[in-house]
Every structure is written in structure tokens, then in C-alpha cells.
Write a protein that holds these residues in place. Structure first.
Motif, mmCIF file in Angstrom:
data_model
loop_
_atom_site.group_PDB
_atom_site.id
_atom_site.type_symbol
_atom_site.label_atom_id
_atom_site.label_comp_id
_atom_site.label_asym_id
_atom_site.label_seq_id
_atom_site.Cartn_x
_atom_site.Cartn_y
_atom_site.Cartn_z
ATOM 1 N N LYS A 64 0.821 -1.206 0.000
ATOM 2 C CA LYS A 64 0.000 0.000 0.000
ATOM 3 C C LYS A 64 0.859 1.261 0.000
ATOM 4 C CE LYS A 64 -3.856 -2.226 2.448
ATOM 5 N NZ LYS A 64 -3.197 -3.532 2.668
ATOM 6 N N VAL A 65 1.987 1.201 0.723
ATOM 7 C CA VAL A 65 2.898 2.351 0.728
ATOM 8 C C VAL A 65 3.419 2.624 -0.680
ATOM 9 C CG1 VAL A 65 5.104 3.237 1.595
ATOM 10 C CG2 VAL A 65 3.565 1.993 3.135
ATOM 11 N N VAL A 66 3.825 1.567 -1.369
ATOM 12 C CA VAL A 66 4.292 1.713 -2.745
ATOM 13 C C VAL A 66 3.165 2.212 -3.645
ATOM 14 C CG1 VAL A 66 5.156 0.453 -4.774
ATOM 15 C CG2 VAL A 66 6.105 -0.020 -2.508
ATOM 16 N N ALA A 67 1.957 1.720 -3.407
ATOM 17 C CA ALA A 67 0.811 2.153 -4.209
ATOM 18 C C ALA A 67 0.532 3.642 -4.041
ATOM 19 C CB ALA A 67 -0.425 1.337 -3.831
ATOM 20 N N VAL A 68 0.713 4.169 -2.827
ATOM 21 C CA VAL A 68 0.502 5.601 -2.600
ATOM 22 C C VAL A 68 1.423 6.425 -3.486
ATOM 23 C CG1 VAL A 68 0.817 7.466 -0.924
ATOM 24 C CG2 VAL A 68 -0.398 5.390 -0.260
ATOM 25 N N TRP A 69 2.701 6.087 -3.481
ATOM 26 C CA TRP A 69 3.662 6.842 -4.295
ATOM 27 C C TRP A 69 3.376 6.674 -5.789
ATOM 28 C CZ3 TRP A 69 6.155 10.481 -2.011
ATOM 29 C CH2 TRP A 69 6.594 10.346 -0.692
ATOM 30 N N THR A 70 3.006 5.471 -6.184
ATOM 31 C CA THR A 70 2.723 5.223 -7.593
ATOM 32 C C THR A 70 1.488 5.988 -8.052
ATOM 33 O OG1 THR A 70 3.660 2.998 -7.356
ATOM 34 C CG2 THR A 70 2.347 3.426 -9.324
ATOM 35 N N LEU A 71 0.429 5.975 -7.246
ATOM 36 C CA LEU A 71 -0.789 6.700 -7.586
ATOM 37 C C LEU A 71 -0.573 8.205 -7.565
ATOM 38 C CD1 LEU A 71 -3.460 4.583 -5.667
ATOM 39 C CD2 LEU A 71 -3.015 4.619 -8.117
ATOM 40 N N HIS A 92 3.882 0.914 -21.220
ATOM 41 C CA HIS A 92 5.253 0.685 -21.696
ATOM 42 C C HIS A 92 6.147 0.202 -20.555
ATOM 43 C CE1 HIS A 92 9.399 1.707 -22.836
ATOM 44 N NE2 HIS A 92 8.996 1.449 -24.073
ATOM 45 N N ALA A 93 6.046 0.868 -19.394
ATOM 46 C CA ALA A 93 6.880 0.481 -18.250
ATOM 47 C C ALA A 93 6.585 -0.944 -17.800
ATOM 48 C CB ALA A 93 6.659 1.460 -17.095
ATOM 49 N N ILE A 94 5.309 -1.312 -17.814
ATOM 50 C CA ILE A 94 4.930 -2.640 -17.333
ATOM 51 C C ILE A 94 5.250 -3.721 -18.362
ATOM 52 C CG2 ILE A 94 2.961 -4.094 -16.685
ATOM 53 C CD1 ILE A 94 1.697 -1.610 -15.417
ATOM 54 N N VAL A 95 4.860 -3.484 -19.614
ATOM 55 C CA VAL A 95 4.997 -4.513 -20.646
ATOM 56 C C VAL A 95 6.445 -4.687 -21.089
ATOM 57 C CG1 VAL A 95 4.385 -5.114 -23.023
ATOM 58 C CG2 VAL A 95 2.631 -4.258 -21.457
ATOM 59 N N GLN A 96 7.144 -3.578 -21.311
ATOM 60 C CA GLN A 96 8.501 -3.659 -21.858
ATOM 61 C C GLN A 96 9.571 -3.938 -20.806
ATOM 62 O OE1 GLN A 96 9.139 -3.735 -24.942
ATOM 63 N NE2 GLN A 96 7.782 -2.455 -26.139
ATOM 64 N N GLU A 97 9.358 -3.470 -19.582
ATOM 65 C CA GLU A 97 10.409 -3.566 -18.570
ATOM 66 C C GLU A 97 10.052 -4.501 -17.420
ATOM 67 O OE1 GLU A 97 13.000 -2.082 -19.486
ATOM 68 O OE2 GLU A 97 12.335 -0.492 -20.835
ATOM 69 N N TYR A 98 8.890 -4.272 -16.810
ATOM 70 C CA TYR A 98 8.571 -4.967 -15.569
ATOM 71 C C TYR A 98 8.238 -6.438 -15.765
ATOM 72 C CZ TYR A 98 5.990 -6.345 -11.388
ATOM 73 O OH TYR A 98 5.545 -7.009 -10.276
ATOM 74 N N ILE A 99 7.366 -6.747 -16.709
ATOM 75 C CA ILE A 99 6.921 -8.134 -16.885
ATOM 76 C C ILE A 99 8.084 -9.076 -17.224
ATOM 77 C CG2 ILE A 99 5.538 -9.663 -18.356
ATOM 78 C CD1 ILE A 99 3.348 -7.591 -18.328
ATOM 79 N N PRO A 100 8.960 -8.764 -18.196
ATOM 80 C CA PRO A 100 10.098 -9.670 -18.434
ATOM 81 C C PRO A 100 10.995 -9.821 -17.212
ATOM 82 C CG PRO A 100 9.830 -8.126 -20.248
ATOM 83 C CD PRO A 100 8.926 -7.647 -19.153
ATOM 84 N N PHE A 101 11.187 -8.722 -16.484
ATOM 85 C CA PHE A 101 12.033 -8.733 -15.291
ATOM 86 C C PHE A 101 11.466 -9.653 -14.216
ATOM 87 C CE2 PHE A 101 12.241 -6.758 -11.032
ATOM 88 C CZ PHE A 101 13.592 -6.891 -10.761
ATOM 89 N N LYS A 326 5.684 -6.542 -5.737
ATOM 90 C CA LYS A 326 4.953 -5.346 -5.324
ATOM 91 C C LYS A 326 5.843 -4.113 -5.317
ATOM 92 C CE LYS A 326 1.589 -7.790 -2.401
ATOM 93 N NZ LYS A 326 1.093 -7.987 -1.015
ATOM 94 N N LEU A 327 7.065 -4.271 -4.851
ATOM 95 C CA LEU A 327 7.967 -3.121 -4.788
ATOM 96 C C LEU A 327 8.379 -2.650 -6.178
ATOM 97 C CD1 LEU A 327 10.336 -4.161 -1.835
ATOM 98 C CD2 LEU A 327 8.384 -2.600 -1.743
ATOM 99 N N PHE A 328 8.693 -3.594 -7.032
ATOM 100 C CA PHE A 328 9.288 -3.222 -8.310
ATOM 101 C C PHE A 328 8.288 -2.675 -9.315
ATOM 102 C CE2 PHE A 328 13.012 -5.114 -6.669
ATOM 103 C CZ PHE A 328 14.068 -4.674 -7.454
ATOM 104 N N ILE A 329 7.030 -3.029 -9.217
ATOM 105 C CA ILE A 329 6.082 -2.456 -10.163
ATOM 106 C C ILE A 329 5.959 -0.951 -9.932
ATOM 107 C CG2 ILE A 329 3.998 -2.874 -8.785
ATOM 108 C CD1 ILE A 329 2.624 -3.552 -11.496
ATOM 109 N N GLY A 330 6.016 -0.538 -8.668
ATOM 110 C CA GLY A 330 6.014 0.888 -8.378
ATOM 111 C C GLY A 330 7.278 1.571 -8.853
ATOM 112 N N ILE A 331 8.412 0.900 -8.656
ATOM 113 C CA ILE A 331 9.687 1.464 -9.082
ATOM 114 C C ILE A 331 9.734 1.644 -10.595
ATOM 115 C CG2 ILE A 331 12.151 0.927 -9.320
ATOM 116 C CD1 ILE A 331 12.022 -0.278 -6.505
ATOM 117 N N PHE A 332 9.302 0.637 -11.327
ATOM 118 C CA PHE A 332 9.380 0.703 -12.786
ATOM 119 C C PHE A 332 8.435 1.750 -13.372
ATOM 120 C CE2 PHE A 332 11.808 -3.152 -12.489
ATOM 121 C CZ PHE A 332 12.594 -3.148 -13.626
#
Length: 472
Positions: A64-71, A92-101, A326-332
Motif C-alpha cells: 500500500k505504501v508503494v501504491a501511494v507513491w505510484t498513484l 510501456h513500463a509494465i509490458v517492456q520492462e517490468y513483466i520480463p524482469f 509489489k515493490l518493483f512495479i512501483g519502481i518501474f
């Protein structure tokens, strides 16, 4: 809990009171201020500080903390750039970077958790060095996450009767969870991201071989003398406690799946299909889609073929990979404006950073790339940091592998090696600490760990800098 949920929707409260154009404006890095960096930095500071000062809140609500910053970022992006641009940036961030990672990490984590190594042998300084060396080799084959999860439990079992075992876990984090993964794109997330950006698989193998061997060798020598000191302190000079019981391996079918992961990554690099698919402005090449599908299939197969007793013997659970996901989806997502500003070069808000890594003639200063990418990797997580400096150096894999190969080497070494500077520098670091704590190893705090890393790693990295970027 209720207050947290209310706070979670705070970034969007202003949106209820205003309308916005679907095509408000272009997302231009030259026009972005450093205020757009706040959500990204907020996530990273939360990862570093919340476990120290708000441990209970973080343990139960880190997502939830990560979600706050992302939102917060997405909310202001909607107001500033419109719905279409915000959706395209996020996709783009999710499909190209996050999902393969995350799919690569998931496959490695699942498969390695299905291999159980049992031994009743009691450690000596020599046997500990051998275990660490095996871990270093495996880290570049099955990833730092896979190697760390595979080797940490056998290492802890071997040291179960040692009074002093903290230093062994710390060096394990240095070597297996970080530096050992520097040889291939399979080894560490930063190098895999570079591979996705076009860096040749075997360029990494060729150019990172000497740095990995040299740095690992120095650390193993240092470790041997430290472990020998503690060993003699406990057992005396002539003691040599050993066990005649052999090492036992279970779940060997997963070794085949490890080879399948390696083959999947190599396949996506050497096969260039003309077929691609477009999802909300993001293109997905067929070879990448096949690779990611294979990662999912391998994960499912590993779950199906591995006996429950084997995973139970490894004390396997899904919480570590869930936390990373959870952490990295916000970061990406929140790193998007940071990359845009950096791509703007001298016209962007981070022009002062560019001036630190380039000389008056505009040529890269490789030592600064090594130290800046490295020091930030130690505290901001090394995967996005690699991506930042990769783009800062031009973002063009072809030129970085040829004309500026020393710059790419500096970024690769810094991002991979210095992820060991803190618990938050690389995904496996905290996972290893957690397992050690469960095994009643009194691991140091965040800053206690840094006393070890600063005292041991920084001098070694100074030598690395002199050898690879100053003298030669």
C-alpha cells in the motif's frame, strides 16, 4: 488500516474536482522539473527507512505504501499530460520492462526452490570458501536470486555449529547475491535489463569475466582470513570437525528446467522475428512474447513436478517474490520521468548529474560512471539505477558495446557489484537476511551491515576502479 486506505486515495482527490483533456500535452523530459522525481525517490526511501522506523506498518502494508507513491505520480500525470499519454507510459513500463524482469525472477525463484541440498558436514574455512565459490559460479548461470536461494540453506546447515556465522552470511550476500551474477544477463537484473535493451549476451560474458573473477578472488581471500580467525577462536588451531555423511540432492528434475530458462533467454536474444504486437503504443516482439511464455510454463512445470517434501525441506514460500513484485512495479512506473529527464541530457533538470560523468569535451568519465551507478545501486536498487545510467550514456546498445565499451563496463560493474553495499541494493539481499534470521543467525541492522560493506567492499572497489578505469 482505515486511515491507510483513506491516505491511499488522497493523490486522486483533486481529480474528482477537476476535468482533464485526454490529450493534455506531450511527455517531454526537457520540460519536467525535479518534482516529478519525488514519487520514485519516495518509494526508495520508504524501502530504506520504513523497516527501521515503521517496521510493523511496513511488514503488513508495504504494498500500500508503494501504491501511494505510484498513484501520486499517475494522478499528477493524468492532470498534466492527459489520459492517453499516462496510459501509454504506464503500459510501456509494465509490458517492456517490468513483466520480463519479474517473470525471469519468478522462474528462477521457483525452480531453485525445488532443488534441495542436504549435508551434515560441519564447515571449515576451506569448505566455506568452496561453497561460496560454487555459489559465485551458479549466480551467473541461474541468477543471483536462484543461486542465493539454492545455496544459502546448505551454507547455514554447514555452519550450524559455528558460534560466529554472521560474517559468512554477509560475504554470501557480497559474492553470491551480487558480484557472482555479473558474468551473464541471467545473473543479475541490471544485466538482464541491458540485454532487453540490446546488449549482446556474449558481450557481457566476455567483458565482465575478468572483473568478476578479480573482485571475487579478492573477497574470497579476505573472507578466508576472517573465517579462519573465528574458526580458530572456537575450535583451536588443530581441530578439524568433519562428517562422513555424503551430500544428498533432491528435486534434480529442476536442473533441466534451469537449463530451459537459460535457453529461453538466449533464444530471445538470437532470434529476431519480424512479427510484433502493439498494445497501447508498446510493441512486443514475438521472440520476447515466447520467452515470457516459456518462463510462465517453466514455473508451472516446476510446481507440478517438485515433491512437497522438497520445498518443505527448503522452507519454501512465496512471500519473498511477492514482496519483490509489489515493490518493483512501483519502481518501474515511477522511474519513467527520471529516465525522461536524463534522456533530455543537458537540457533536462538533471544536467548537473550529466556534468559529473562527462568531461569538458563531452566524453564519458568512466570512473564516475562506475562510482555513481554503483553508489546509487547500493541504496536505490540496482536494476532501475542501471537503466538510468544506461540511458544517460546514450541508451544505444550498439555504440555502448563498441565505441563506449568501457563506459558500459563501468555501468555494469557498478550496478552489479555495488548492489551489495546495503540490504536494499539487490532483490536477494533481504531474502538472504530473512532466511538467516529464521535460522537464528543474529544478522546486523541496516547500518550494522553497512559497517561491513563500507569497511570491506569500498577498498576493493577502489582497487577495481584503479585496475579497470584508471591504469588500463
Amino acid at each position: 488500516m482505515k486511515n491507510l486506505k483513506k491516505f491511499l486515495i488522497f493523490p486522486f482527490l483533486s481529480l474528482v474536482l477537476m476535468s482533464f483533456d485526454s490529450y493534455a500535452s506531450e511527455f517531454n523530459g526537457q520540460a519536467l522539473s525535479l518534482l516529478w522525481v519525488i514519487p520514485f525517490v519516495g518509494i526508495l526511501l520508504s524501502i530504506a527507512l520504513c523497516p527501521l522506523f515503521l517496521a510493523r506498518l511496513w511488514h503488513y502494508h508495504y504494498g500500500k505504501v508503494v501504491a501511494v507513491w505510484t498513484l501520486l505520480f499517475l494522478g499528477f500525470a493524468l492532470v498534466s499530460f492527459g489520459l492517453t499519454t499516462t496510459i501509454e507510459l504506464t503500459v510501456h513500463a509494465i509490458v517492456q520492462e517490468y513483466i520480463p524482469f519479474i517473470l525471469l525472477l519468478l522462474a528462477l525463484f521457483t525452480v531453485s526452490g525445488g532443488i534441495l541440498i542436504k549435508s551434515d558436514k560441519i564447515s571449515t574455512p576451506k569448505s566455506n570458501v568452496i561453497l561460496l565459490m560454487i555459489g559465485v559460479v551458479l549466480a551467473s548461470i541461474m541468477g543471483t536470486t536462484g543461486a542465493a536461494m539454492l545455496m544459502i540453506r546448505p551454507l547455514l546447515r554447514a555452519n550450524r555449529q559455528r558460534q560466529y556465522a554472521v560474517h559468512t552470511v554477509i560475504f554470501f550476500i557480497f559474492l553470491v547475491a551480487n558480484i557472482g551474477g555479473g558474468l551473464t544477463p541471467l545473473g543479475d537484473p541490471p544485466l538482464f535489463i541491458g540485454f532487453l535493451k540490446g546488449v549482446d549476451f556474449f558481450w557481457t560474458v566476455k567483458h565482465m569475466l575478468l572483473p568478476v573473477v578479480f573482485t571475487s578472488g579478492l573477497l574470497l581471500i579476505i573472507y578466508y582470513f576472517i573465517d579462519h580467525y573465528y574458526y580458530v577462536k572456537q575450535y583451536g588451531v588443530n581441530s578439524n570437525p568433519i562428517s562422513a555423511k555424503p551430500v544428498k540432492l533432491y528435486g534434480l528434475n529442476n536442473l533441466v528446467l534451469l537449463l530451459a530458462i537459460i535457453a529461453s533467454v538466449i533464444l530471445s536474444g538470437v532470434w529476431h522475428s519480424s512479427i510484433s504486437f502493439t498494445i497501447l503504443g508498446s510493441q512486443i516482439a514475438l521472440q520476447n512474447l515466447v520467452r515470457d511464455g516459456l518462463f510462465i510454463a517453466i514455473t508451472i512445470i516446476s510446481i507440478m513436478i517438485t515433491p512437497k517434501q522438497v520445498r518443505a525441506g527448503n522452507e519454501f514460500n512465496w512471500e519473498p517474490i511477492k514482496e519483490v513484485a509489489k515493490l518493483f512495479i512501483g519502481i518501474f512506473i515511477t522511474i519513467v520521468p527520471v529516465l525522461a529527464i536524463l534522456r533530455a541530457g543537458n537540457d533536462g533538470a538533471l544536467a548537473s548529474v550529466i556534468s559529473l560523468v562527462t568531461n569538458d569535451q563531452g566524453a564519458p568519465i568512466n570512473s564516475m560512471y562506475f562510482w555513481l551507478s554503483g553508489l546509487l545501486s547500493g541504496f536505490l536498487d540496482n536494476a532501475p539505477t542501471y537503466l538510468v545510467f544506461f540511458n544517460l550514456a546514450s541508451g544505444n546498445a550498439s555504440s555502448l558495446m563498441t565505441t563506449f565499451e568501457s563506459t558500459l563496463l563501468a555501468i555494469s560493474m557498478g550496478s552489479v557489484f555495488m548492489g551489495a553495499l546495503s540490504y536494499i541494493g539487490n532483490a536477494p539481499n533481504f531474502m538472504v537476511k530473512s532466511i538467516a534470521d529464521q535460522n537464528k543467525i543474529n544478522m546486523p541492522s541496516f547500518f550494522g551491515y553497512m559497517k561491513w560493506s563500507i569497511g570491506i567492499l569500498i577498498p576493493v572497489f577502489i582497487i577495481d576502479n584503479l585496475v579497470f578505469f584508471v591504469f588500463f
